[in-house]
Write a protein that holds these residues in place. Structure first.
Motif, PDB file in Angstrom:
ATOM      1  N   LEU A 213       0.832  -1.206   0.000  1.00  0.00           N
ATOM      2  CA  LEU A 213       0.000   0.000   0.000  1.00  0.00           C
ATOM      3  C   LEU A 213       0.865   1.254   0.000  1.00  0.00           C
ATOM      4  N   GLU A 214       1.950   1.226   0.775  1.00  0.00           N
ATOM      5  CA  GLU A 214       2.830   2.394   0.853  1.00  0.00           C
ATOM      6  C   GLU A 214       3.598   2.588  -0.454  1.00  0.00           C
ATOM      7  N   LEU A 215       3.993   1.469  -1.070  1.00  0.00           N
ATOM      8  CA  LEU A 215       4.658   1.576  -2.381  1.00  0.00           C
ATOM      9  C   LEU A 215       3.715   2.195  -3.400  1.00  0.00           C
ATOM     10  N   ARG A 216       2.482   1.774  -3.374  1.00  0.00           N
ATOM     11  CA  ARG A 216       1.494   2.294  -4.327  1.00  0.00           C
ATOM     12  C   ARG A 216       1.220   3.774  -4.098  1.00  0.00           C
ATOM     13  N   SER A 217       1.414   4.218  -2.878  1.00  0.00           N
ATOM     14  CA  SER A 217       1.188   5.637  -2.575  1.00  0.00           C
ATOM     15  C   SER A 217       2.456   6.461  -2.766  1.00  0.00           C
ATOM     16  N   GLY A 218       3.577   5.786  -3.116  1.00  0.00           N
ATOM     17  CA  GLY A 218       4.805   6.519  -3.441  1.00  0.00           C
ATOM     18  C   GLY A 218       5.829   6.586  -2.334  1.00  0.00           C
ATOM     19  N   ILE A 219       5.716   5.752  -1.317  1.00  0.00           N
ATOM     20  CA  ILE A 219       6.688   5.750  -0.225  1.00  0.00           C
ATOM     21  C   ILE A 219       7.842   4.804  -0.577  1.00  0.00           C
ATOM     22  N   PHE A 220       9.062   5.259  -0.345  1.00  0.00           N
ATOM     23  CA  PHE A 220      10.257   4.484  -0.682  1.00  0.00           C
ATOM     24  C   PHE A 220      10.431   3.310   0.270  1.00  0.00           C
ATOM     25  N   HIS A 221      10.717   2.144  -0.305  1.00  0.00           N
ATOM     26  CA  HIS A 221      10.994   0.943   0.504  1.00  0.00           C
ATOM     27  C   HIS A 221      12.078   0.113  -0.181  1.00  0.00           C
ATOM     28  N   ARG A 222      12.822  -0.603   0.661  1.00  0.00           N
ATOM     29  CA  ARG A 222      13.740  -1.632   0.182  1.00  0.00           C
ATOM     30  C   ARG A 222      13.253  -2.975   0.688  1.00  0.00           C
ATOM     31  N   CYS A 223      13.525  -4.020  -0.074  1.00  0.00           N
ATOM     32  CA  CYS A 223      13.152  -5.370   0.355  1.00  0.00           C
ATOM     33  C   CYS A 223      13.916  -5.707   1.631  1.00  0.00           C
TER      34      CYS A 223
END
Length: 236
Positions: A213-223
């Protein structure tokens, strides 16, 4: 309007993968060219070897025919000398010389015949050998021209893709740029991974619904498992 960081990551992944592939193709070019040059050289050696074989056979035929004439002349002399011999011992010795001369004459005649047959076979094949050599040269000329054209296209694509990548990377926020550069230096195109069907496509680790959900909203994440920079890809 500034794009979302995940959109930037997606495009950077696409472009860096494409650039990596282009560079591999460019680097492979000289190896392929060398291989084709070696093939052409093999065809050249085969062509020249064929002509050299014909030349050698013709020389051998002339030499053997010369030896045959000398042997025939010697045989004639020996047979003439045989008529004037009165000693039985000398007569037998002369017969032995004549027998040896006849044996040599027969061997030379067989050798000449074998050479003539081989020469006829090689001569008959010359047209096909010449055609093959001409075709090899023509094929190489076409390959070389196409390789040069392809190299130019690859270089142009590489330049344009690098320019586009630079434009996207310029939009990476300053607080992420150092981490981004470090990962790219260490992993190249493998520094990125799409999340599809709830799994990291780099290491196939399941990603939480909250992270998606956060990726879809544009928040940066690493695996959390492989450390790749993530972006969301629509499920098929």
């Amino acid at each position: 309007m500034t794009p979302l960081i995940t959109d930037i990551i997606r495009e950077c992944h696409r472009l860096r993968s494409h650039i990596h592939h282009l560079q591999q193709e460019i680097d492979r070019g000289p190896r392929v060219l060398k291989s084709r040059q070696e093939e052409l050289e093999q065809e050249r050696r085969a062509y020249e070897g064929h002509l050299e074989t014909i030349k050698r056979l013709k020389l051998k035929q002339r030499e053997d025919e010369g030896s045959l004439k000398q042997t025939e002349a010697r045989l004639a002399r020996l047979e003439e000398q045989l008529l004037s011999i009165t000693s039985a011992k000398e007569y037998q010795a002369k017969l032995s010389e004549i027998a040896q001369a006849k044996e040599k004459k027969s061997a030379l005649e067989d050798a000449i015949l074998a050479t003539i047959m081989e020469l006829e076979e090689k001569t008959a094949a010359t047209a096909e050998v010449e055609k093959r050599w001409a075709q090899a040269q023509a094929d190489y000329t076409v390959f070389q021209r196409e390789a040069e054209e392809r190299y130019a296209r690859l270089q142009q694509d590489l330049q344009l893709s690098q320019q586009e990548l630079n434009r996207w990377e310029e939009q990476i926020p300053e607080d992420l740029r150092e981490r981004y550069d470090k990962l790219v230096r260490a992993m190249g195109p493998d520094a990125f991974a799409a999340v599809k069907h709830r799994y990291c496509q780099g290491c196939h680790t399941q990603i939480s619904e909250q992270t998606i959900l956060e990726l879809r909203s544009g928040i940066f994440h690493r695996c959390f498992n492989c450390g790749r920079m993530l972006y969301y890809a629509e499920d098929a």
